[in-house]
Every structure is written in C-alpha cells, then in structure tokens.
Write an enzyme that holds these catalytic residues in place. Structure first.
Site, short mmCIF file in Angstrom:
data_model
loop_
_atom_site.label_atom_id
_atom_site.label_comp_id
_atom_site.label_asym_id
_atom_site.label_seq_id
_atom_site.Cartn_x
_atom_site.Cartn_y
_atom_site.Cartn_z
CE1 TYR A 1 -1.32 -2.78 3.57
CE2 TYR A 1 -3.44 -2.01 2.84
CZ TYR A 1 -2.68 -2.89 3.58
OH TYR A 1 -3.29 -3.84 4.35
CG HIS B 1 -7.01 1.65 5.27
ND1 HIS B 1 -5.72 1.23 5.08
CD2 HIS B 1 -7.64 0.60 5.87
CE1 HIS B 1 -5.57 0.00 5.53
NE2 HIS B 1 -6.72 -0.42 6.02
CG ASN C 1 -3.22 -1.62 8.52
OD1 ASN C 1 -2.00 -1.54 8.63
ND2 ASN C 1 -3.80 -2.46 7.73
N1 6FA Z 1 -8.08 -0.73 10.06
C1 6FA Z 1 -7.04 -1.13 10.80
O1 6FA Z 1 -6.45 -0.33 11.52
N2 6FA Z 1 -6.60 -2.43 10.75
C2 6FA Z 1 -7.18 -3.36 9.94
O2 6FA Z 1 -6.75 -4.52 9.94
C3 6FA Z 1 -8.27 -2.96 9.15
N3 6FA Z 1 -8.89 -3.84 8.32
C4 6FA Z 1 -10.04 -3.46 7.70
C5 6FA Z 1 -10.78 -4.43 6.99
O3 6FA Z 1 -10.30 -5.65 6.90
C6 6FA Z 1 -12.01 -4.07 6.41
C7 6FA Z 1 -12.77 -5.10 5.63
C8 6FA Z 1 -12.50 -2.75 6.57
C9 6FA Z 1 -13.84 -2.31 5.99
C10 6FA Z 1 -11.77 -1.79 7.25
C11 6FA Z 1 -10.55 -2.14 7.82
N4 6FA Z 1 -9.81 -1.22 8.56
C12 6FA Z 1 -8.71 -1.62 9.26
C13 6FA Z 1 -10.23 0.20 8.65
C14 6FA Z 1 -10.92 0.56 9.96
O4 6FA Z 1 -11.74 -0.49 10.41
C15 6FA Z 1 -11.73 1.84 9.73
O5 6FA Z 1 -10.87 2.84 9.25
C16 6FA Z 1 -12.38 2.33 11.02
O6 6FA Z 1 -13.24 1.35 11.57
C17 6FA Z 1 -13.19 3.60 10.77
O7 6FA Z 1 -13.71 4.06 11.99
P1 6FA Z 1 -14.92 5.09 12.07
O8 6FA Z 1 -15.23 5.29 13.51
O9 6FA Z 1 -14.60 6.27 11.26
O10 6FA Z 1 -16.15 4.41 11.32
P2 6FA Z 1 -16.78 2.93 11.24
O11 6FA Z 1 -17.21 2.76 9.84
O12 6FA Z 1 -15.88 1.93 11.85
O13 6FA Z 1 -18.05 3.04 12.21
C18 6FA Z 1 -19.20 3.75 11.87
C19 6FA Z 1 -20.35 3.22 12.71
O14 6FA Z 1 -21.49 4.05 12.50
C20 6FA Z 1 -20.78 1.80 12.35
O15 6FA Z 1 -20.97 1.07 13.54
C21 6FA Z 1 -22.10 2.00 11.60
O16 6FA Z 1 -22.99 0.93 11.74
C22 6FA Z 1 -22.62 3.27 12.24
N5 6FA Z 1 -23.50 4.07 11.38
C23 6FA Z 1 -23.28 4.44 10.10
N6 6FA Z 1 -24.29 5.21 9.64
C24 6FA Z 1 -25.15 5.34 10.66
C25 6FA Z 1 -26.40 6.02 10.80
N7 6FA Z 1 -26.91 6.74 9.79
N8 6FA Z 1 -27.05 5.93 11.98
C26 6FA Z 1 -26.55 5.20 13.01
N9 6FA Z 1 -25.37 4.55 12.93
C27 6FA Z 1 -24.68 4.62 11.78
C1 ABL Z 2 -6.71 -3.83 6.33
O1 ABL Z 2 -6.36 -2.80 6.90
C2 ABL Z 2 -7.46 -3.74 5.07
O2 ABL Z 2 -8.41 -2.69 5.13
C3 ABL Z 2 -8.13 -5.03 4.66
O3 ABL Z 2 -8.51 -4.87 3.32
C4 ABL Z 2 -7.20 -6.20 4.87
O4 ABL Z 2 -7.82 -7.44 4.57
C5 ABL Z 2 -6.87 -6.26 6.35
N1 ABL Z 2 -6.37 -5.01 6.84
C6 ABL Z 2 -5.82 -7.33 6.66
O5 ABL Z 2 -4.60 -6.99 6.09
C7 ABL Z 2 -7.89 -7.90 3.24
C8 ABL Z 2 -8.12 -9.42 3.21
O6 ABL Z 2 -7.01 -10.09 3.77
C9 ABL Z 2 -8.38 -9.88 1.80
O7 ABL Z 2 -8.67 -11.26 1.76
C10 ABL Z 2 -9.54 -9.10 1.21
O8 ABL Z 2 -9.76 -9.44 -0.13
C11 ABL Z 2 -9.26 -7.61 1.32
O9 ABL Z 2 -9.01 -7.25 2.64
C12 ABL Z 2 -10.46 -6.80 0.82
O10 ABL Z 2 -10.16 -5.45 0.73
#
Ligand code: 6FA
Ligand code: ABL
Length: 538
Positions: free
Chosen positions: A398, A477, A515
């Site tokens: 990234y 992110h 992240n």
């Molecule tokens: N970040 C990391 O640091 N490490 C990781 O390994 C990592 N992996 C991923 C990952 O694998 C995926 C698939 C995703 C989607 C994100 C990952 N991230 C990782 C990024 C990290 O989780 C996000 O950057 C972080 O959670 C963002 O935090 P926020 O507080 O800004 O926002 P969220 O989206 O987490 O939470 C928003 C909440 O508001 C949710 O619970 C949602 O249901 C709620 N909400 C949304 N709209 C609403 C509404 N209109 N009314 C009421 N509730 C609402």
């Molecule tokens: C993160 O911060 C990323 O937002 C995720 O996308 C990432 O996971 C996790 N951490 C772990 O490194 C990947 C999965 O390992 C993949 O299998 C998947 O296809 C991908 O997220 C989807 O964006």
C-alpha cells in the site's frame, strides 16, 4: 426523552467518544445510536461458527474467522448494505469486522504537514491514554507461541537482503523506513478486543449511558445553526423517530467516512449537488431545513484511501492454510479443538503475519511511504505458471503517508446509497510511479531467496501493466470526507453550526502511516477532550 449528548454510530470514533463523555459527565445523559446490531458475545451477538456451537465464541470474537467475513455463503449483514465498499455496520463498526492490525500513532500522523491544526500535534498524551486502555500485541495467542508463521523466515530473507531491519513495530513508531516485524493487533485473550471490549464495556456499565441498536439516523434537525435533535427511522424511541436534545445539548456524528457525509447531506449541509439529490428523495426531502439554511461545505471532497496492489508468491516452506476456505464449516480439527480449549493457536490471530514499511522517493521529489502486509493464502491468482496452491502467500503493498491523490465520496443513487464519486487512487500519476518503484524494489529481491517464486504477476505480464490494469486499488481506509480545517474546525465542530461535531475517520485530513484504527482512536481521545473543554455545552 431528551439527551445532553447524542453520539451517532458505534465505530471506534463513536465508542471512544461516548465512553469519555459518560465518564466525564456523570449527571448528563449520553445516548449512542447504532444502525447495526450486536457483534461480539459481550454485546449480545450469537453468530457462532458450527464448530464452536454451544460456546459464546462468535465470528466477531474469533480473530481467525476474519477471512470468512469475505467468503461467507450466507448474508453478510455485518457490512453496510448501502455503502458501495466494505464498511462495518454492527456495534464496533470496522473494528468488529476488520483484520485487527493495530498501530500506535507516530509524529507524522498528527503533523501540520499532513493537514492537522497546530493544536493537534501534541498527540502523545492521547495516544498514551489509548495504549493504556487497549495495548497491542504481536503475540496474539495467549500461550505466547507464534502460529502459521512460515512467511516470517521467507520475508526475513527477502527484506533482509534489501536492507530492512527487524524491529518490534509498536515499540518504534517513528521508525518506518526499511523496517519489518511481526504484525501488531488489538486482540487480547485470543479474542477480538478493540474498543468494544474496552471503551464500550465501561460506558455500558454507567447509568448515564444508553445504547440503542438497529436505529438509522437520517439527519439532524436544526434551527439555523443550532441542532435541536436527530431524526431516526425508529418510531419506538421517539415520536416519528425524533429524539430531541436538551438545552445546550450536542450531537456528535461518528457514522464513518460514508455515513457521516450522508447524514450531513440529509441535514442540508454539503455541496449543492448532493443536497439536490436529497431534495429528489421524498422522505429525506421532508426533513431538510429551508433552502435559506443550507450550509455549503466541501463534505465528501478531499478523500483519500491507500492505493494497494497484491503480489502472489509461492515458497516450499509456506502453509497457505487451505486459503482460509474451510475456516467456517470445516476447520482443521486440531486447530479448532485447541482454540475451543484455550483460545490459543491459529484461530487466536487474523490472517496477516509480517508487516513492513519503506520510504520511497518520487518523481516529484516528495517522499511517500509504502506499507507491506504479508499473509498466507491469496484472493485470486492470475498466472501462466504451474503452481502449488498450498504454498501461496500474498504481499499487499500500500502507498501510505505522503499520498497526494484525492477523490470524492457522496450519494451514488437516488436511494441515497453512498460511495466513491471520484476514486481516490492514482489521480496523481506520481503516486503510481512511487508505488511502482516500491513494488519493483521488493520484486528485485526475489531471485536471491532460494525457492521463492513470484507467480502474480507472471512472466507474461510486466509489473507496469499489472499495476496499470489493476482492478480494485482500494484498501478500506477512507479518510478526509469531512476534513478538519475544511468541514470541521479544530474542535471538530461542523463549520456554521453551534453544536454539531464529527469524530470519526472522516475528519482525518491525510492518510496515516499504517492501518488506521489505532490513530483513529487516539484522534477520538483528543477530540472528545477538546469538545468537553469547549464552552457552551451541557
Ligand atoms: N483498520 C485497521 O487499523 N486495521 C485493519 O486490519 C483494518 N482492516 C479493515 C478491513 O479488513 C475491512 C474489511 C474494513 C472495511 C476496514 C478495515 N480497517 C482496518 C479500517 C478501519 O476499520 C476503519 O478505518 C475504522 O473502523 C473507521 O472508523 P470510524 O469510527 O470512522 O467508522 P466505522 O465505519 O468503523 O463506524 C461507523 C459506525 O457508524 C458503524 O458502527 C455503523 O454501523 C454506524 N452508522 C453508520 N451510519 C449510521 C447512521 N446513519 N445511523 C446510526 N449509525 C450509523
Ligand atoms: C486492512 O487494513 C485492510 O483494510 C483489509 O482490506 C485487509 O484485509 C486487512 N487489513 C488485513 O490486512 C484484506 C483481506 O485479507 C483480503 O482477503 C480481502 O480481499 C481484502 O481485505 C479486501 O479489501
């Protein structure tokens, strides 16, 4: 009943904020509204994999079920159905469904060079508060042993030859050039931990705090610049779903990088084209304030997400862990039994293993950092080579701090779904050139590692073509859609309003080094301190 503080959204931003408000203001009423339902067992979740039937180990509790979030055959209710990319819509938000990689913030994450006001650069005491509540671990299995670590010695050879050093990454947060180490996670006791098991837990124990699930906030009601309450879809919590604020009360939006802009648009705050889409939607239009009260702010602009590229390799020492395919229905029996017995072993961790960083020069003389995440298994392999699928591992590269590309998010349909309007990756060709040089540098070391083979891209595709034709550059992110200094002021107050705040990833003005969940929670610690100190509140 009216509330003093209404926090909208229970992700990392909202949970830290709601907990600190309820701690500081024992005589005030704090309401958290979450559109999703429970996640981990602590929150009432019951979604237990078949191999753990009879336990309270849900898919959200078991770190090793992370890859099954993507590959599920059933309904993926934990993702927001009306956001066009991955986003968590259960309590915990992204932290209940993510990979758990967890980095303590560093100096450049909160620097003026990255768009933070000078008043934010003293981030260390807030980071310390976070770290005291939620320490990281790079040995997620409580028996102290490392599991499924075959990628480590391979990466040690590859990166060691390229001049990288092995460090404990969260002990050296400002050292992010040519370093690698074991990944750090916000897991504890072999389970997903994060803000749910810490901040949300203490908030929930207080009588001045209330959480309501399954409640979507559509908009804030306002009288000019003063917010008077929130409009929800839940008629059980107030007449027609309306919840009023007490005098001097405040609303804090923590609905995430897509959810918060959508609420602002529906409240008549944002660019005219977005409010126009709301005006076309019958129900939402009825809640808009009169046109004279619209507030034109660049909500949705200025967005970033790390551009990322996966490379796939094989090495005879690797265990690809059956590509994580059987982990829900038919996990390896010994690993399942070990986890059930003591929450140790492979299932005590998510898929990522090694993490690394490097600083890259760019054709525009700007420095951009590159992060790498290494995991056994792969999403998809495109190759002309015959290869052994049980020996495949992936490196995600990234581009992080220093990315100059920006995009835009907003409403993508008349049904008011939210997503990217302009993709934020490689809008500046210098970002692409920098990441390409970083990719080429990693690949240049492959031939020095005996047995290591790059299978995607293969020898029928140049790295340039692979990068040029890469389909989804995103990394989940997203930051910047309500950037501090542009949409919110240095106290996180939405400009032009008296009592509306934003505390989530949307206010972050530039991508963090790693992240983002760690820096987001440290940011929320600082934001809630500033909000509490600001005169005029409850
Ligand atoms: N970040 C990391 O640091 N490490 C990781 O390994 C990592 N992996 C991923 C990952 O694998 C995926 C698939 C995703 C989607 C994100 C990952 N991230 C990782 C990024 C990290 O989780 C996000 O950057 C972080 O959670 C963002 O935090 P926020 O507080 O800004 O926002 P969220 O989206 O987490 O939470 C928003 C909440 O508001 C949710 O619970 C949602 O249901 C709620 N909400 C949304 N709209 C609403 C509404 N209109 N009314 C009421 N509730 C609402
Ligand atoms: C993160 O911060 C990323 O937002 C995720 O996308 C990432 O996971 C996790 N951490 C772990 O490194 C990947 C999965 O390992 C993949 O299998 C998947 O296809 C991908 O997220 C989807 O964006």
């Amino acid at each position: 009943t009216p509330y003093d503080y209404i926090v909208v959204g229970g992700g990392p931003g909202g949970l830290v904020t709601a907990d600190r408000l309820s701690e500081a203001l024992p005589n005030k009423k704090i309401l958290l509204l979450e559109r999703g339902g429970p996640s981990t067992a602590q929150t009432g979740g019951t979604d237990v994999p078949p191999w753990a039937t009879g336990t309270n180990l849900t898919r959200f509790d078991i770190p090793g079920e992370f890859q099954a979030m993507f590959g599920s055959s059933g309904p993926t209710y934990w993702y927001c159905s009306d956001v066009t990319t991955f986003a968590g819509c259960v309590i915990g938000g992204g932290t209940s469904i993510n990979g758990g990689l967890y980095w303590y913030p560093n100096t450049q994450d909160f620097s003026t060079a990255r768009g933070w006001p000078a008043s934010w650069t003293n981030y260390q005491s807030y980071a310390a508060k976070l770290q005291a509540r939620l320490p990281s671990t790079d040995h997620p299995s409580p028996d102290g042993k490392l599991y499924l670590e075959q990628t480590f010695p391979v990466m040690q050879k590859l990166l060691g030859n390229l001049g990288y050093s092995n460090i404990t990454l969260n002990d050296n947060v400002n050292f992010r050039d040519h370093v690698y180490g074991y990944s750090a996670y916000n897991f504890q006791k072999g389970k997903r931990w994060g803000p749910v098991a810490t901040y949300f837990k203490t908030a929930s124990a207080r009588s001045n705090f209330k959480v309501v699930y399954n409640t979507v906030v559509a908009s804030v009601a306002r009288n000019g610049s003063t917010i008077t309450g929130v409009q929800t879809n839940n008629p059980l919590i107030g007449p027609r779903g309306f919840i009023p604020l007490n005098k001097n009360g405040r609303v804090i939006l923590s609905a995430g990088s897509f959810g918060t802009p959508r609420i602002l648009f529906q409240s008549g705050i944002g660019p005219a084209d977005q409010i126009a889409l709301v005006q076309q939607s019958n129900v939402a239009a009825s809640f808009l304030p009169p046109k004279s009260q619209f507030i034109n702010l660049p909500v949705g602009m200025n967005v970033q997400d790390n551009p990322s590229i996966n490379l796939m390799f094989t090495h005879p020492s690797i265990d690809a862990y059956d590509n994580w395919a059987p982990i829900w229905s038919s996990p390896r029996p010994a690993d399942a039994a070990q986890y059930l017995k003591s929450q140790t072993g492979v299932f005590a961790s998510s898929s990522p293993r090694v993490s690394f960083w490097s600083a890259l020069g760019g054709p525009d003389n700007k420095t951009r950092w590159m992060q790498g995440t290494v995991r056994p298994g792969f999403d998809s392999v495109t190759t002309d080579y015959p290869y052994n699928a049980s020996q495949v591992f992936s490196i995600t590269l990234y581009l992080s701090t220093g990315v100059t590309s920006r995009g835009r998010v907003g409403l993508t349909s008349s049904a008011l779904a939210a997503g990217a309007l302009v993709n934020p990756w490689f809008t500046d060709p210098n970002d692409k050139a920098a990441l390409l040089s970083g990719i080429n540098n990693v690949i240049s070391g492959v031939k020095q590692v005996p047995g290591l083979t790059l299978i995607t891209p293969d020898n029928t595709t140049t790295v340039e073509d692979y990068v040029n034709n890469y389909v989804n550059l995103g990394s989940n992110h997203w930051v910047g859609s309500c950037s501090i200094g542009k949409v919110v002021d240095e106290n996180t107050l939405v400009m032009g309003t008296k009592n509306l705040f934003v505390v989530d990833a949307s206010i972050v003005p530039s991508l963090f080094t790693g992240n983002p969940q760690g820096p987001i929670m440290a940011m929320a610690e600082q934001a809630v301190t500033k909000i509490l100190a600001l005169a005029g509140g409850p």
